[in-house]
Design a protein around this motif. Structure first.
Motif, mmCIF file in Angstrom:
data_model
loop_
_atom_site.group_PDB
_atom_site.id
_atom_site.type_symbol
_atom_site.label_atom_id
_atom_site.label_comp_id
_atom_site.label_asym_id
_atom_site.label_seq_id
_atom_site.Cartn_x
_atom_site.Cartn_y
_atom_site.Cartn_z
ATOM 1 N N ILE A 180 0.827 -1.206 0.000
ATOM 2 C CA ILE A 180 0.000 0.000 0.000
ATOM 3 C C ILE A 180 0.861 1.256 0.000
ATOM 4 N N LEU A 181 2.163 1.102 0.219
ATOM 5 C CA LEU A 181 3.071 2.252 0.201
ATOM 6 C C LEU A 181 3.540 2.592 -1.206
ATOM 7 N N ALA A 182 3.231 1.733 -2.182
ATOM 8 C CA ALA A 182 3.816 1.874 -3.515
ATOM 9 C C ALA A 182 3.061 2.833 -4.427
ATOM 10 N N MET A 183 1.864 3.281 -4.035
ATOM 11 C CA MET A 183 1.078 4.145 -4.889
ATOM 12 C C MET A 183 1.716 5.535 -5.000
ATOM 13 N N SER A 184 1.715 6.093 -6.211
ATOM 14 C CA SER A 184 2.292 7.423 -6.437
ATOM 15 C C SER A 184 1.234 8.338 -7.052
ATOM 16 N N ASP A 185 1.567 9.630 -7.142
ATOM 17 C CA ASP A 185 0.638 10.580 -7.766
ATOM 18 C C ASP A 185 0.440 10.247 -9.245
ATOM 19 N N GLU A 186 1.473 9.719 -9.889
ATOM 20 C CA GLU A 186 1.356 9.316 -11.286
ATOM 21 C C GLU A 186 0.340 8.185 -11.425
ATOM 22 N N ASP A 187 0.365 7.234 -10.491
ATOM 23 C CA ASP A 187 -0.623 6.154 -10.490
ATOM 24 C C ASP A 187 -2.035 6.707 -10.350
ATOM 25 N N LEU A 188 -2.182 7.722 -9.522
ATOM 26 C CA LEU A 188 -3.495 8.321 -9.278
ATOM 27 C C LEU A 188 -4.060 8.925 -10.561
ATOM 28 N N VAL A 189 -3.235 9.672 -11.280
ATOM 29 C CA VAL A 189 -3.684 10.310 -12.528
ATOM 30 C C VAL A 189 -4.025 9.257 -13.577
ATOM 31 N N LEU A 190 -3.144 8.276 -13.745
ATOM 32 C CA LEU A 190 -3.372 7.241 -14.749
ATOM 33 C C LEU A 190 -4.611 6.400 -14.437
ATOM 34 N N SER A 191 -4.808 6.088 -13.171
ATOM 35 C CA SER A 191 -5.975 5.284 -12.791
ATOM 36 C C SER A 191 -7.271 6.047 -13.017
ATOM 37 N N ALA A 192 -7.256 7.361 -12.777
ATOM 38 C CA ALA A 192 -8.447 8.181 -13.007
ATOM 39 C C ALA A 192 -8.788 8.225 -14.501
ATOM 40 N N VAL A 193 -7.774 8.419 -15.332
ATOM 41 C CA VAL A 193 -7.990 8.440 -16.786
ATOM 42 C C VAL A 193 -8.508 7.086 -17.258
ATOM 43 N N MET A 194 -7.899 6.015 -16.765
ATOM 44 C CA MET A 194 -8.303 4.672 -17.158
ATOM 45 C C MET A 194 -9.740 4.380 -16.742
#
Length: 274
Positions: free
Chosen positions: A127-141
């Motif tokens: 659960i520590l591995a999530m980044s802001d880049e992951d957040l943006v990409l997951s929202a777009v996806m």
């Protein structure tokens, strides 16, 4: 309530909940179609490809997502082509590509960085591995997946249950199959950070199978799978935080519990019908 407020006070937990929920939602929706088409193990195969790509990216000091996403998308399209035009059947093609990719990843790791914390996280999730880049990409996806199922629901329904009939009626089955494969590939890569390469396929398989124990319509299974997936993800992350257990395993255990409960409810409904 105090535990919830404590968890949400940490930025990494907020990212884990948001990214995890979006990945779980996309996995569940895509998983319904994949499971019904008997192609559910594509998630397992692509996660191994992703692990191999991440290992090579780490050895070359490249950005993990930038390197892994194109490779996994290419693998997803290749699996689709092999399945439709080759003598190698779908399950054999998945096994061939996944084991080869896993072997490449292990070899690269053993010859370069060794089994460090980053590699462990990609294998088993964190659960520590999530980044802001992951957040943006997951929202777009998530937006793309929801648009696909909202605006092309009937076409997805058609290619899921009778692809030959769908082609005969003018549906561009190859286009939609490729689109599902690409979105599945991106979902797998994003979800590997939290679930790990060995467990990410559970987000595709479990919610669909669980919902099929009770629901009898395609739309009902989709809605139920999405709800079950997000709820189990939330429960799993909470358990992982409170008891310091691996995030991926905790989410899978929550999905197993949901499957048992739904199976019991389905059994009761069948007895009532009889």
């Amino acid at each position: 309530m105090d535990t919830i407020m404590e968890m949400l006070s940490y930025p990494f937990m907020v990212r884990a909940f948001v990214v995890g929920s979006l990945v779980a939602l996309c996995s569940a929706l895509l998983g319904v179609s994949l499971v019904l088409k008997r192609y559910s193990m594509i998630g397992d195969g692509l996660s191994h490809v992703g692990f191999g790509a991440l290992a090579v990216a780490a050895a070359l000091n490249l950005a993990p997502l930038t390197a892994a996403i194109p490779v996994v998308i290419l693998a997803a399209v290749l699996l689709l082509r092999i399945r439709s035009s080759s003598r190698i059947k779908g399950d054999a093609a998945i096994a061939l590509i996944s084991t080869s990719s896993l072997a490449v990843g292990v070899m690269v790791i053993s010859m370069t960085t060794g089994m460090n914390t980053d590699v462990y996280n990609y294998m088993f999730g964190s659960i520590l591995a999530m980044s802001d880049e992951d957040l943006v990409l997951s929202a777009v996806m998530a937006v793309l997946v929801l648009m696909l199922f909202v605006f092309s629901y009937h076409k997805i329904f058609a290619i899921t249950f009778d692809e030959t009939f769908a082609r005969a009626t003018g549906v561009k089955a190859d286009f939609y199959n490729t689109l599902i494969a690409v979105l599945t590939a991106v979902t797998i890569v994003l979800g590997m950070r939290m679930m790990g390469a060995l467990l990410i396929s559970s987000l595709i398989i479990f919610p669909a199978l669980t919902s099929m124990r009770v629901c009898r319509t395609f739309r009902g299974v989709m809605v139920s799978a999405a709800v079950v997936s997000v709820v189990c993800l939330t429960v799993g992350i909470t358990v992982s935080y409170v008891w310091a257990t691996p995030a991926g395993a905790s989410v899978v255990m929550a999905n197993i519990a949901a499957l048992i409960v739904y199976s019991f409810i389905g059994w009761l409904k069948n007895r009532g019908a009889v």
